[in-house]
Design an enzyme around this catalytic site. Structure first.
Site, PDB file in Angstrom:
ATOM      1  N   ASP A 271       0.948  -1.255   0.052  1.00  0.00           N
ATOM      2  CA  ASP A 271       0.090   0.171   0.036  1.00  0.00           C
ATOM      3  C   ASP A 271       0.727   1.229  -0.128  1.00  0.00           C
ATOM      4  OD1 ASP A 271       0.866  -0.658   2.557  1.00  0.00           O
ATOM      5  OD2 ASP A 271      -0.546   0.906   3.219  1.00  0.00           O
TER       6      ASP A 271
ATOM      7  N   GLU B  89       0.242  -1.513   5.455  1.00  0.00           N
ATOM      8  CA  GLU B  89       1.220  -0.896   6.403  1.00  0.00           C
ATOM      9  C   GLU B  89       1.044   0.551   6.857  1.00  0.00           C
ATOM     10  OE1 GLU B  89       5.038   0.721   8.073  1.00  0.00           O
ATOM     11  OE2 GLU B  89       3.859   1.339   6.207  1.00  0.00           O
TER      12      GLU B  89
HETATM   13 ZN   LIG Z   1       6.736   2.057   3.948  1.00  0.00          ZN
END
Ligand SMILES: [Zn+2]
Length: 408
Positions: free
Chosen positions: A80, A175
């Protein structure tokens, strides 16, 4: 290694922005667009067990080609990109042999990537840089990590004479919104230890991060008409201000750096009747971390003695811990990463992360996991860029780590 650049350019064009307001996992479906591409590419590269699970985690193995039993090593990167800048229609620009001057990102918007503002650019004079067109982030965080791992997989596949143990590959969603490893199955992944390639500049090597807690404080007051308040009114706003006054001023984030921790008032809303405060508490040192939490508890207890029991409610919860504690017993994983960097001509830059990492959480889930560079700079912004040679060095470090363990 032009396949490295091709790959990187392909991945950044897939919008994979995560969404902190979503309740699903992964937070956005579009992250799966990249996940599917990665699975099919891994299969083409000979990773037979490459697969995506129901959460969107992509995993696979390059099986060991040596007889002796050596540890399975994982390499992880996140798919992401940050919600803080658009990741849609990324249009990367390639700057060949950078001349050290201003880079015009976007003539129309008059946007310039300048060494006056970003002095680190000067370190990359003469190199090939990849920048944005000034309208989106680039996504080198963390697609340069993904591209480096994929390129290492390709290289290993093309060089059967290269001896290595089990080489585990993992790509994770979400994340950037702090949920990256919520559903990660450490046992199934099957690595003894791993590295996240989610660091920035060339040489970065990290195995320390903050211990973190959140303190949610609710102050209860008593509201009456101020004209007839004598002896009765209890102003929760003023009690909240008193709490803040009891905390050491010097331990605020704006006055701390490096290994200094802090107590930070992150959020506050209130009326005379009720005031709501959220503090975050951070320290690399476990003892100092505990001390900061005690200070918060004692300050709230003091206010309760002074203004009556139940005036201040404190809910203190730990968020994550310093991975150092879990890395130290297997410190060879850091020592060998350092050795690998030196062997490929990279000077390690070691420091303590002033935040948390997916690797920190994984370390406490049983997968010790330091972090090293993937090359990108100015993360989460339209000024993000990545020097191609730094990404290439990340590939070399992966291969060297595999080699070091195979020769032990
Ligand atoms: Zn990162």
């Amino acid at each position: 290694m032009s396949s490295l650049v091709d790959r990187f350019l392909r991945y950044v064009k897939i919008d994979t922005q995560s969404d902190p307001d979503s309740f699903t996992f992964p937070s956005t479906k579009k992250q799966l667009d990249l996940a599917k591409v990665l699975v099919s590419e891994l299969k083409l590269l000979g990773v037979k067990d490459a697969a995506m699970d129901k959460y969107g985690y992509v995993t696979g193995t390059m099986p060991s080609n040596i007889k002796s039993k050596i540890p399975a090593i994982g390499f992880l990167a996140h798919m992401d990109t940050s919600p803080s800048a658009s990741g849609k229609d990324v249009n990367p620009q390639i700057i060949d042999s950078y001349d050290g001057k201003d880079i015009i990102l976007n003539k129309k918007l008059n946007l310039v990537l300048s060494p006056n503002e970003f002095p680190m650019l000067k370190d990359y004079v003469g190199q090939t840089l990849i920048t944005t067109d000034g309208t989106t982030l680039l996504g080198a965080d963390d697609k340069s990590g993904i591209a480096a791992i994929m390129t290492a997989v390709e290289w290993v596949g093309q060089h059967p004479e290269f001896k290595h143990g089990d080489f585990k590959i993992g790509f994770t969603p979400d994340e950037e919104i702090g949920r990256g490893v919520d559903n990660f199955n450490v046992h199934k992944f099957g690595a003894e230890f791993a590295y996240t390639l989610d660091g920035a500049e060339l040489g970065q090597l990290e195995y320390e991060n903050f211990n973190a807690a959140a303190a949610h404080v609710i102050v209860h007051g008593k509201q009456v008409h101020p004209g007839t308040a004598k002896g009765f009114l209890k102003n929760s706003l003023l009690i909240a201000m008193e709490l803040q006054r009891m905390l050491p001023e010097i331990e605020r984030p704006e006055f701390t750096e490096k290994r200094e921790g802090f107590i930070h008032l992150d959020h506050m809303t209130g009326t005379v009747e009720t005031t709501d405060m959220v503090y975050i508490i951070r320290d690399h040192d476990k003892t100092k971390f505990e001390h900061k939490k005690t200070l918060m508890s004692e300050a709230c207890a003091f206010l309760n003695t002074r203004f009556g029991a139940g005036t201040v409610d404190l809910d203190l919860t730990d968020s994550y811990f310093n991975m150092k504690e879990k890395i130290e017993p297997v410190i060879h994983i850091v020592n060998n990463a350092r050795e690998a960097m030196l062997a490929v001509g990279v000077t390690p830059k070691e420091g303590a992360v002033r935040g948390g990492t997916d690797g920190a959480r994984l370390s406490y889930m049983g997968l010790p996991c330091p972090n090293f560079f993937a090359g990108g700079l100015n993360f989460h912004s339209r000024f993000e860029y990545v020097p191609v040679s730094s990404m290439q060095k990340a590939v070399e470090v992966i291969l060297k780590i595999l080699e070091i363990y195979a020769n032990q």
